[in-house]
Design a protein around this motif. Structure first.
Motif, mmCIF file in Angstrom:
data_model
loop_
_atom_site.group_PDB
_atom_site.id
_atom_site.type_symbol
_atom_site.label_atom_id
_atom_site.label_comp_id
_atom_site.label_asym_id
_atom_site.label_seq_id
_atom_site.Cartn_x
_atom_site.Cartn_y
_atom_site.Cartn_z
ATOM 1 N N GLY A 87 0.815 -1.215 0.000
ATOM 2 C CA GLY A 87 0.000 0.000 0.000
ATOM 3 C C GLY A 87 0.846 1.261 0.000
ATOM 4 N N ALA A 97 -4.441 4.234 -2.598
ATOM 5 C CA ALA A 97 -4.757 4.122 -1.169
ATOM 6 C C ALA A 97 -5.715 2.968 -0.897
ATOM 7 C CB ALA A 97 -5.339 5.433 -0.661
ATOM 8 N N SER A 137 -5.380 0.030 -1.924
ATOM 9 C CA SER A 137 -4.573 -1.141 -1.555
ATOM 10 C C SER A 137 -4.181 -1.075 -0.084
ATOM 11 C CB SER A 137 -3.343 -1.257 -2.447
ATOM 12 O OG SER A 137 -2.510 -0.142 -2.280
ATOM 13 N N LEU A 138 -4.009 0.156 0.391
ATOM 14 C CA LEU A 138 -3.684 0.318 1.808
ATOM 15 C C LEU A 138 -4.901 -0.012 2.672
ATOM 16 C CD1 LEU A 138 -1.129 1.031 3.222
ATOM 17 C CD2 LEU A 138 -1.859 3.389 3.342
ATOM 18 N N ALA A 183 -4.950 -3.541 3.170
ATOM 19 C CA ALA A 183 -3.969 -3.892 4.206
ATOM 20 C C ALA A 183 -4.544 -3.601 5.587
ATOM 21 C CB ALA A 183 -2.684 -3.109 3.984
ATOM 22 N N GLY A 211 0.527 5.048 5.882
ATOM 23 C CA GLY A 211 0.657 3.632 6.240
ATOM 24 C C GLY A 211 0.543 3.414 7.746
ATOM 25 N N THR A 240 -3.007 4.173 8.948
ATOM 26 C CA THR A 240 -3.927 3.089 8.587
ATOM 27 C C THR A 240 -3.792 1.925 9.565
ATOM 28 O OG1 THR A 240 -3.680 3.688 6.282
ATOM 29 C CG2 THR A 240 -4.629 1.522 6.728
#
Ligand SMILES: Nc1ncnc2c1ncn2[C@@H]1O[C@H](COP(=O)(O)OP(=O)(O)O)[C@@H](O)[C@H]1O
Ligand SMILES: [Mg+2]
Lengths: 374, 222
Positions: free
Chosen positions: A27, A252, A254-255, A258, A347, A350
């Protein structure tokens, strides 16, 4: 010590922790490398406009009934401190005779050195003493060569040079144009000066120059319109920034995935460790302490994943730059550090946000219920 | 020191209610060693959890050192458990990721003691229970008897005046069980720690000065 405890808990479920970290790495990498690439792309596009960014184009205020710029006003422009060069351009559309064929063509009356300054010759040379210079596309269309003669009005001109292909410029496009000297222009046309291109000495003086023109020429009545090419670069900058934000928002996602995986593994972890939580509560851990331990675990995952992701995004940015722009010279800009920092920050945030719910749930367990859990 | 006044505990589930404690009134004096005996399911653990402030009675009052525990909030109850009560469970309940030494340190960490001080005390306590040589092993690398000794050391970490033991020898062989009981007995005699021992094993009641029998959630008066 809580940090140590959190670390060991993560080591206990190693594979799971590694997968969560990998999620964050991907991410952060996606966000930061797209950010880095977007900035590189923007910089490389803007580089093309660097030459013209400090140009100002002055045209007659047609809406107020002016159809040309007065000679006296051009003199005023030439005397202004910020003006590095002033290029007045006369223009008209006239019938031109090429080897028996006749057609309307745009004629520019400009000083020889100004034409030389703005454009390059593809063939022949730029000489306007009794001769003319022809734009690339016009020469192609009419099959013109250096040395040919054409007739404008009643005067004959020898073609001394053919210009290089320019494509799109934001000031003037020479491709379909014939250039003659101002003196020759006066012989064939009554038109005055329809455009003045001013190169301002420094980019930051464009505004001051514009104000000076407003005062000295447009003071009483609006005689000329002023257009700064800087505006174009500003628009491009703005548009690219928007696209970049949009692309980063997509990255984001993809984050987000995660984050969900962290939420998931930490929920599993709270359930598995229910009894331990009960023990800790029994021997004197506050709810807050439990919350802290779990949040620390999320934080560790976030920091490790974001650090690796940040480092790898330099490689990612380099790879995209090489593939898309075929060069990586824009990689080493302050903005690269900014995007890495941003990716890192997003990151970590999140990860911690994803840890809040499981941590809260763990801290809410009643000691006796937790202790009895098998 | 410990007072229970008409303590009742009713577990309500979706289908039925369990009257685990049915009005228990008793008093345990400072420094006493009391065994609570009764058959399985009679409510012994429930009673001990009430004394240990791990659970709240449905009605009635538990008074520890003169403090009515029903008036305390979660934070105050946590501090009471941390500072005044040591727990020893049948399952040892050590934290598997921590070494023996660190397990003993844990209550002192919760109390905010300095690293130096708590390490020194944890070593001292492991020595007291006779297993200082395994200080750096994790629970899984220890025998049941060793684990229970670590648990005793942990229970003593913050020097609590009360020690609550729920079937402490239940998972141990006779020899280790006797050793563990010997340590608990000595703590009571030498340090003056109040001990409440829950068991269904009649042989353990020998260690106690007094035995309270409960049956079906009430004190069984013979
Ligand atoms: N959380 C609970 N929910 C429902 N019933 C419970 C719960 N905890 C204990 N009980 C019941 O309360 C009674 C007393 O349990 P417990 O105190 O554990 O007995 P002992 O320790 O004497 O074996 C038992 O019938 C048990 O099934
Ligand atoms: Mg029991």
């Amino acid at each position: 010590m809580y940090l140590e405890l959190a670390k060991r808990n993560l080591q206990r479920t190693k594979v799971r922790s590694i997968l969560a970290v990998v999620g964050i790495v991907i991410g952060v990498m996606a966000i930061a490398s797209i950010g880095i690439f977007g900035e590189s792309l923007k910089t490389s596009v803007l580089e093309n406009f660097k030459e013209i960014a400090n140009e100002v184009i002055i045209t007659p205020a047609y809406s107020n009934g002016y159809s040309k710029i007065d000679e006296s006003d051009i003199n005023k422009l030439e005397k202004m401190v910020y003006a590095e060069s002033v290029i007045p351009i006369k223009s008209d559309r006239l019938i031109v005779e090429y080897k028996k064929k006749r057609s309307y063509t745009t004629i520019y009356g400009m000083d020889e050195e100004d034409v030389d300054k703005l454009f390059d010759a593809d063939d022949g040379s730029i000489k306007l003493k009794g001769s003319c210079v022809v734009g690339y596309r016009l020469a192609e269309d009419k099959d013109l060569r250096v040395g040919y003669k054409i007739k404008i009005g009643n005067d004959k001109f020898r073609i001394s040079g053919i210009l290089k292909k320019e494509g799109r410029r934001f000031d003037i496009n020479p491709d379909f144009v014939i250039f003659v000297s101002p003196k020759d222009f006066e012989k064939i046309s009554d038109e005055g000066c329809s455009m003045v291109i001013v190169k301002v000495n420094e980019l930051e003086n464009v505004e001051a120059f514009k104000n000076a023109v407003e005062k000295s020429i447009n003071g009483r009545k609006e005689k000329v319109n002023i257009f700064e090419l800087q505006l174009i670069t500003e628009r491009i900058d703005e548009a690219f920034s928007q696209i970049n934000t949009f692309l980063m928002a997509i990255a984001a996602i993809s984050l987000l995935v995660a984050g969900v995986s962290i939420l998931n593994i930490m929920l599993m972890s709270t359930i598995e460790r229910t009894k331990e939580i009960g023990v800790m509560r029994a021997i004197g851990a506050y709810r807050q302490t439990i919350l802290k331990i779990f949040l620390l675990e999320a934080l560790i995952l976030g920091v490790i994943g974001s650090t690796i992701g940040g480092v790898l995004s330099i490689l990612g940015g380099y790879a995209i730059d090489m593939i898309m722009l075929h060069n990586a010279k824009y990689l080493f800009m302050p903005s690269t550090a900014f995007y890495i920092a941003e990716g890192f920050f997003v990151g970590v945030v999140t990860a911690v946000l994803s840890g809040i719910y499981p941590a809260w749930k763990a801290s809410k367990l009643e000691p006796i219920e937790a202790l009895r859990y098998e | 020191m410990i007072q229970l006044i008409d303590v009742k505990k009713i577990y309500k589930t979706e289908f039925y209610e369990v009257y685990a404690l049915n009005g228990i009134t008793m008093e345990i004096k400072k420094g006493e060693f009391v065994a609570i005996m009764g058959p399985s399911g009679s409510g012994k653990s429930t009673l001990l959890n009430m004394i240990g402030c791990l659970d709240k009675p449905t009605s009635g009052e538990v008074i520890i050192n003169g403090v009515e525990t029903s008036k305390l909030n979660d934070k105050q109850l946590t501090e009471l458990r941390r500072d005044a009560i040591g727990f020893i469970f049948q399952q040892y309940n050590l934290i598997p990721t921590l070494t023996a030494l660190e397990n003993v340190e844990l209550p002192m960490i919760f109390k905010g003691m300095s690293k130096q001080e708590r390490e020194r005390r944890a070593k001292e306590l492991l020595k007291l229970v006779g297993i200082e040589e395994v200080a750096n092993r994790r629970p899984l690398e220890l025998s049941g008897g060793q684990q229970q000794r670590v648990a005793i050391a942990r229970a003593l970490a913050n020097n609590p005046p009360i020690l609550l033991c729920d079937e402490p020898t239940g998972n141990l062989d006779t020899k280790s069980g006797e050793a563990v009981m010997q340590i608990i007995k000595e703590l009571n005699e030498k340090e003056g720690v109040t001990v409440v021992l829950v068991t269904h094993d009649p042989s353990l009641s020998e260690y106690a000065e007094r035995t309270v029998r409960i049956r079906d959630g009430v004190v069984d008066v013979p």
